[in-house]
Design an enzyme around this catalytic site. Structure first.
Site, PDB file in Angstrom:
ATOM      1  N   ASP A   1      38.540  38.346  39.075  1.00  0.00           N
ATOM      2  CA  ASP A   1      37.155  38.780  39.216  1.00  0.00           C
ATOM      3  C   ASP A   1      36.772  38.694  40.688  1.00  0.00           C
ATOM      4  O   ASP A   1      37.389  37.936  41.453  1.00  0.00           O
ATOM      5  CB  ASP A   1      36.207  37.915  38.383  1.00  0.00           C
TER       6      ASP A   1
ATOM      7  N   ASP B   1      38.868  41.294  45.584  1.00  0.00           N
ATOM      8  CA  ASP B   1      38.245  42.616  45.528  1.00  0.00           C
ATOM      9  C   ASP B   1      39.379  43.608  45.319  1.00  0.00           C
ATOM     10  O   ASP B   1      40.260  43.744  46.169  1.00  0.00           O
ATOM     11  CB  ASP B   1      37.520  42.888  46.850  1.00  0.00           C
ATOM     12  N   VAL B   2      39.393  44.309  44.192  1.00  0.00           N
ATOM     13  CA  VAL B   2      40.536  45.155  43.866  1.00  0.00           C
ATOM     14  C   VAL B   2      40.712  46.327  44.824  1.00  0.00           C
ATOM     15  O   VAL B   2      41.790  46.926  44.878  1.00  0.00           O
ATOM     16  CB  VAL B   2      40.457  45.685  42.420  1.00  0.00           C
TER      17      VAL B   2
ATOM     18  N   ASN C   1      40.634  46.948  34.710  1.00  0.00           N
ATOM     19  CA  ASN C   1      39.338  46.929  34.039  1.00  0.00           C
ATOM     20  C   ASN C   1      38.158  46.890  35.005  1.00  0.00           C
ATOM     21  O   ASN C   1      37.059  47.302  34.639  1.00  0.00           O
ATOM     22  CB  ASN C   1      39.266  45.722  33.100  1.00  0.00           C
TER      23      ASN C   1
ATOM     24  N   TYR D   1      30.291  58.416  39.793  1.00  0.00           N
ATOM     25  CA  TYR D   1      30.980  57.522  38.855  1.00  0.00           C
ATOM     26  C   TYR D   1      31.882  58.325  37.920  1.00  0.00           C
ATOM     27  O   TYR D   1      33.039  57.962  37.688  1.00  0.00           O
ATOM     28  CB  TYR D   1      29.934  56.745  38.066  1.00  0.00           C
TER      29      TYR D   1
ATOM     30  N   LYS E   1      35.983  57.893  37.725  1.00  0.00           N
ATOM     31  CA  LYS E   1      36.673  57.543  36.492  1.00  0.00           C
ATOM     32  C   LYS E   1      37.656  58.642  36.082  1.00  0.00           C
ATOM     33  O   LYS E   1      38.761  58.355  35.592  1.00  0.00           O
ATOM     34  CB  LYS E   1      35.662  57.286  35.370  1.00  0.00           C
TER      35      LYS E   1
ATOM     36  N   THR F   1      27.711  44.685  27.097  1.00  0.00           N
ATOM     37  CA  THR F   1      28.238  43.810  28.144  1.00  0.00           C
ATOM     38  C   THR F   1      27.089  43.394  29.060  1.00  0.00           C
ATOM     39  O   THR F   1      26.012  43.998  29.034  1.00  0.00           O
ATOM     40  CB  THR F   1      29.310  44.537  28.979  1.00  0.00           C
TER      41      THR F   1
END
Length: 272
Positions: free
Chosen positions: A50, A76-77, A103, A176, A180, A211
Protein backbone atom coordinates in the site's frame (compact mmCIF):
# COMPACT_ATOMS: atom_id res chain seq x y z
CA UNK A 1 -11.02 -53.09 -25.47
CA UNK A 2 -10.88 -51.62 -22.04
CA UNK A 3 -12.38 -48.24 -21.31
CA UNK A 4 -9.85 -45.52 -20.72
CA UNK A 5 -9.86 -44.28 -17.15
CA UNK A 6 -9.98 -40.53 -16.84
CA UNK A 7 -8.57 -38.90 -13.73
CA UNK A 8 -9.75 -35.42 -12.82
CA UNK A 9 -7.95 -33.50 -10.08
CA UNK A 10 -10.10 -32.42 -7.17
CA UNK A 11 -11.05 -28.76 -7.37
CA UNK A 12 -9.74 -28.16 -3.88
CA UNK A 13 -6.32 -29.37 -4.94
CA UNK A 14 -6.29 -27.07 -7.95
CA UNK A 15 -7.30 -24.05 -5.85
CA UNK A 16 -4.66 -24.70 -3.21
CA UNK A 17 -1.89 -22.09 -3.20
CA UNK A 18 0.44 -23.71 -0.67
CA UNK A 19 4.03 -22.78 -1.47
CA UNK A 20 3.06 -19.81 -3.64
CA UNK A 21 3.99 -16.19 -2.93
CA UNK A 22 1.61 -13.39 -3.91
CA UNK A 23 2.09 -9.63 -4.11
CA UNK A 24 -1.12 -7.61 -3.98
CA UNK A 25 -0.79 -3.89 -4.69
CA UNK A 26 -3.06 -1.33 -3.09
CA UNK A 27 -4.07 -3.97 -0.55
CA UNK A 28 -4.40 -1.84 2.55
CA UNK A 29 -8.18 -1.73 2.25
CA UNK A 30 -11.16 -2.69 0.11
CA UNK A 31 -10.81 -5.21 -2.70
CA UNK A 32 -7.04 -5.46 -2.25
CA UNK A 33 -7.33 -6.34 1.43
CA UNK A 34 -10.04 -8.93 0.75
CA UNK A 35 -7.90 -10.43 -2.02
CA UNK A 36 -4.81 -10.63 0.17
CA UNK A 37 -6.81 -12.37 2.90
CA UNK A 38 -8.44 -14.79 0.46
CA UNK A 39 -5.13 -15.75 -1.16
CA UNK A 40 -3.67 -16.33 2.29
CA UNK A 41 -6.66 -18.48 3.14
CA UNK A 42 -5.80 -20.67 0.16
CA UNK A 43 -2.28 -21.11 1.49
CA UNK A 44 -0.26 -18.39 -0.25
CA UNK A 45 2.28 -16.24 1.54
CA UNK A 46 1.14 -12.69 0.80
CA UNK A 47 2.97 -9.38 0.48
CA UNK A 48 0.47 -6.63 1.22
CA UNK A 49 1.45 -3.44 -0.60
CA UNK A 50 0.00 0.00 0.00
CA UNK A 51 1.06 3.61 -0.43
CA UNK A 52 0.35 4.01 3.29
CA UNK A 53 2.58 1.73 5.36
CA UNK A 54 0.22 1.55 8.34
CA UNK A 55 -2.62 0.16 6.23
CA UNK A 56 -0.36 -2.46 4.65
CA UNK A 57 0.95 -3.61 8.02
CA UNK A 58 -2.55 -3.80 9.53
CA UNK A 59 -3.78 -6.15 6.80
CA UNK A 60 -0.60 -8.24 7.00
CA UNK A 61 -1.02 -8.49 10.77
CA UNK A 62 -4.61 -9.68 10.38
CA UNK A 63 -3.39 -12.45 8.05
CA UNK A 64 -0.63 -13.57 10.42
CA UNK A 65 -3.00 -13.45 13.39
CA UNK A 66 -5.26 -15.84 11.47
CA UNK A 67 -2.37 -18.26 11.01
CA UNK A 68 -1.18 -17.14 7.59
CA UNK A 69 2.14 -15.83 6.37
CA UNK A 70 2.33 -12.20 5.26
CA UNK A 71 4.32 -9.00 5.30
CA UNK A 72 3.36 -5.37 4.75
CA UNK A 73 5.33 -3.33 2.21
CA UNK A 74 5.03 0.36 1.37
CA UNK A 75 5.63 1.59 -2.18
CA UNK A 76 4.18 3.90 -4.80
CA UNK A 77 3.54 1.49 -7.68
CA UNK A 78 4.33 4.15 -10.27
CA UNK A 79 7.85 4.61 -8.86
CA UNK A 80 10.14 2.16 -10.66
CA UNK A 81 12.93 2.27 -8.08
CA UNK A 82 10.54 1.91 -5.14
CA UNK A 83 8.82 -1.08 -6.73
CA UNK A 84 12.14 -2.78 -7.51
CA UNK A 85 13.21 -2.33 -3.88
CA UNK A 86 9.84 -3.62 -2.67
CA UNK A 87 10.06 -6.75 -4.82
CA UNK A 88 13.58 -7.42 -3.56
CA UNK A 89 12.41 -7.06 0.05
CA UNK A 90 9.43 -9.38 -0.52
CA UNK A 91 11.55 -12.05 -2.16
CA UNK A 92 14.06 -11.94 0.69
CA UNK A 93 11.31 -12.34 3.27
CA UNK A 94 8.77 -14.61 1.56
CA UNK A 95 10.44 -16.01 -1.56
CA UNK A 96 10.08 -15.52 -5.34
CA UNK A 97 6.78 -13.95 -6.38
CA UNK A 98 4.46 -16.35 -8.20
CA UNK A 99 1.30 -14.22 -8.23
CA UNK A 100 0.95 -10.50 -8.89
CA UNK A 101 -2.38 -8.77 -8.35
CA UNK A 102 -2.28 -5.26 -9.82
CA UNK A 103 -5.01 -3.80 -7.64
CA UNK A 104 -3.74 -0.28 -6.83
CA UNK A 105 -6.02 2.22 -8.53
CA UNK A 106 -8.26 5.27 -8.42
CA UNK A 107 -6.71 8.73 -8.69
CA UNK A 108 -3.60 8.08 -6.67
CA UNK A 109 -2.97 8.58 -2.99
CA UNK A 110 -3.17 12.37 -3.06
CA UNK A 111 -6.46 12.88 -4.89
CA UNK A 112 -10.12 12.32 -4.04
CA UNK A 113 -11.52 9.85 -6.61
CA UNK A 114 -15.09 10.96 -5.83
CA UNK A 115 -14.45 14.63 -6.61
CA UNK A 116 -16.67 15.68 -9.53
CA UNK A 117 -14.61 15.85 -12.71
CA UNK A 118 -14.95 18.60 -15.29
CA UNK A 119 -15.82 17.78 -18.88
CA UNK A 120 -12.73 16.40 -20.58
CA UNK A 121 -12.46 19.39 -22.91
CA UNK A 122 -12.36 21.62 -19.84
CA UNK A 123 -9.87 19.49 -17.91
CA UNK A 124 -6.34 20.54 -17.07
CA UNK A 125 -3.74 18.19 -18.60
CA UNK A 126 -1.72 18.64 -15.40
CA UNK A 127 -4.44 16.70 -13.58
CA UNK A 128 -4.27 13.68 -15.88
CA UNK A 129 -0.99 12.33 -14.56
CA UNK A 130 -2.29 11.20 -11.16
CA UNK A 131 -4.89 8.99 -12.86
CA UNK A 132 -2.52 7.59 -15.47
CA UNK A 133 0.36 6.99 -13.04
CA UNK A 134 -1.41 4.59 -10.69
CA UNK A 135 -3.97 3.01 -13.02
CA UNK A 136 -1.72 2.37 -16.03
CA UNK A 137 1.96 3.10 -15.38
CA UNK A 138 1.81 1.35 -12.00
CA UNK A 139 0.50 -1.81 -13.65
CA UNK A 140 3.39 -1.77 -16.12
CA UNK A 141 6.01 -1.07 -13.45
CA UNK A 142 4.85 -3.79 -11.04
CA UNK A 143 4.42 -6.35 -13.81
CA UNK A 144 7.87 -5.70 -15.24
CA UNK A 145 9.41 -6.04 -11.78
CA UNK A 146 8.14 -9.62 -11.30
CA UNK A 147 7.62 -10.99 -14.80
CA UNK A 148 11.24 -11.86 -15.54
CA UNK A 149 11.40 -14.15 -12.53
CA UNK A 150 8.10 -15.80 -13.43
CA UNK A 151 9.32 -16.47 -16.99
CA UNK A 152 12.61 -17.88 -15.73
CA UNK A 153 10.82 -20.25 -13.31
CA UNK A 154 8.20 -21.26 -15.88
CA UNK A 155 5.17 -20.31 -13.81
CA UNK A 156 3.30 -17.14 -12.90
CA UNK A 157 -0.03 -15.40 -12.59
CA UNK A 158 -0.66 -11.72 -13.31
CA UNK A 159 -4.14 -10.44 -12.48
CA UNK A 160 -4.96 -6.79 -13.16
CA UNK A 161 -7.97 -5.17 -11.52
CA UNK A 162 -9.61 -2.69 -13.87
CA UNK A 163 -13.06 -1.11 -13.93
CA UNK A 164 -16.16 -1.25 -16.07
CA UNK A 165 -15.14 2.32 -16.92
CA UNK A 166 -12.25 0.78 -18.84
CA UNK A 167 -14.56 -1.62 -20.70
CA UNK A 168 -17.49 0.59 -21.65
CA UNK A 169 -16.26 4.14 -20.90
CA UNK A 170 -17.70 6.68 -18.47
CA UNK A 171 -18.39 10.23 -19.66
CA UNK A 172 -17.42 11.80 -16.33
CA UNK A 173 -14.28 9.64 -15.92
CA UNK A 174 -12.62 9.99 -19.29
CA UNK A 175 -8.97 9.86 -18.25
CA UNK A 176 -9.63 7.12 -15.69
CA UNK A 177 -11.51 5.11 -18.32
CA UNK A 178 -8.62 5.47 -20.74
CA UNK A 179 -6.03 4.46 -18.14
CA UNK A 180 -7.99 1.36 -17.14
CA UNK A 181 -8.52 0.41 -20.79
CA UNK A 182 -4.79 0.83 -21.33
CA UNK A 183 -4.06 -1.48 -18.41
CA UNK A 184 -6.38 -4.08 -19.92
CA UNK A 185 -4.70 -3.88 -23.31
CA UNK A 186 -1.28 -4.11 -21.71
CA UNK A 187 -2.33 -7.19 -19.73
CA UNK A 188 -3.66 -8.94 -22.83
CA UNK A 189 -0.39 -8.26 -24.66
CA UNK A 190 1.67 -9.54 -21.73
CA UNK A 191 -0.52 -12.65 -21.66
CA UNK A 192 0.40 -13.46 -25.25
CA UNK A 193 4.09 -12.69 -24.75
CA UNK A 194 4.43 -14.74 -21.57
CA UNK A 195 2.11 -17.66 -22.37
CA UNK A 196 4.89 -19.88 -23.80
CA UNK A 197 6.69 -19.51 -20.46
CA UNK A 198 3.89 -20.78 -18.23
CA UNK A 199 2.63 -17.33 -17.20
CA UNK A 200 -1.01 -16.31 -17.51
CA UNK A 201 -2.36 -12.75 -17.35
CA UNK A 202 -6.00 -11.72 -17.00
CA UNK A 203 -8.11 -8.76 -15.92
CA UNK A 204 -11.01 -8.46 -13.50
CA UNK A 205 -13.30 -5.50 -14.27
CA UNK A 206 -15.23 -4.12 -11.32
CA UNK A 207 -18.63 -2.56 -11.08
CA UNK A 208 -19.66 -0.64 -7.98
CA UNK A 209 -18.08 -2.29 -4.94
CA UNK A 210 -18.56 -1.15 -1.33
CA UNK A 211 -15.07 0.10 -0.48
CA UNK A 212 -13.69 3.07 1.47
CA UNK A 213 -13.14 4.84 -1.86
CA UNK A 214 -16.89 5.31 -2.35
CA UNK A 215 -17.80 5.78 1.30
CA UNK A 216 -19.09 9.36 0.73
CA UNK A 217 -21.52 8.04 -1.89
CA UNK A 218 -22.74 5.25 0.39
CA UNK A 219 -23.80 7.81 2.99
CA UNK A 220 -26.43 9.11 0.55
CA UNK A 221 -29.31 6.60 0.76
CA UNK A 222 -31.15 7.99 -2.28
CA UNK A 223 -28.01 7.83 -4.39
CA UNK A 224 -27.36 4.24 -3.30
CA UNK A 225 -30.90 3.26 -4.34
CA UNK A 226 -30.35 4.78 -7.77
CA UNK A 227 -27.02 2.99 -8.11
CA UNK A 228 -28.46 -0.36 -7.10
CA UNK A 229 -31.14 -0.10 -9.79
CA UNK A 230 -28.36 -0.38 -12.39
CA UNK A 231 -27.43 -3.85 -11.07
CA UNK A 232 -29.80 -6.68 -12.01
CA UNK A 233 -28.78 -8.71 -8.94
CA UNK A 234 -30.16 -5.91 -6.77
CA UNK A 235 -27.10 -4.93 -4.76
CA UNK A 236 -23.68 -3.35 -4.94
CA UNK A 237 -20.65 -5.61 -4.82
CA UNK A 238 -18.70 -6.52 -1.72
CA UNK A 239 -14.87 -6.79 -1.74
CA UNK A 240 -15.10 -10.57 -1.43
CA UNK A 241 -16.95 -10.80 -4.77
CA UNK A 242 -14.00 -9.88 -7.01
CA UNK A 243 -11.53 -11.38 -4.52
CA UNK A 244 -13.03 -14.83 -5.13
CA UNK A 245 -12.49 -14.59 -8.89
CA UNK A 246 -8.97 -13.24 -8.43
CA UNK A 247 -8.13 -16.18 -6.17
CA UNK A 248 -9.44 -18.58 -8.80
CA UNK A 249 -7.39 -16.95 -11.57
CA UNK A 250 -4.32 -17.19 -9.34
CA UNK A 251 -4.71 -20.94 -8.97
CA UNK A 252 -3.86 -23.98 -11.09
CA UNK A 253 -7.58 -24.32 -11.82
CA UNK A 254 -7.16 -21.38 -14.23
CA UNK A 255 -4.01 -22.61 -15.96
CA UNK A 256 -5.68 -22.58 -19.42
CA UNK A 257 -7.22 -19.13 -19.03
CA UNK A 258 -5.26 -16.11 -20.20
CA UNK A 259 -5.65 -12.77 -22.04
CA UNK A 260 -9.24 -12.39 -20.77
CA UNK A 261 -11.22 -9.68 -19.00
CA UNK A 262 -13.90 -10.84 -16.58
CA UNK A 263 -16.56 -8.39 -15.40
CA UNK A 264 -17.64 -8.74 -11.77
CA UNK A 265 -20.49 -6.28 -11.70
CA UNK A 266 -23.84 -7.85 -10.81
CA UNK A 267 -24.94 -7.71 -14.44
CA UNK A 268 -24.36 -3.95 -14.74
CA UNK A 269 -23.13 -3.87 -18.33
CA UNK A 270 -26.13 -5.79 -19.69
CA UNK A 271 -28.38 -2.90 -18.63
CA UNK A 272 -26.52 -0.36 -20.75
Amino acid sequence: MTAQTLTTPALGELLNLDGRVALVTGAGQGVGAATAQMLAGQGAAVAVNDYFAERAHQVAAAITDAGGRACGVKADVSDTAAVAAMVADVERELGPIDILVNNAGNAGATQDPMKPAPAFWESDPADWQAWIAVNYIGVMVATRAVLGGMVERGHGRVITVISDAGRVGEADLVVYSGAKAGAAGFTRAIAKAAAPHGVTANCVALGGVRTPAIKPMLQNADLVKRLVRAYPVGRLGEPADPAALIAFLASDAASWITAQTYPVNGGYSVTM
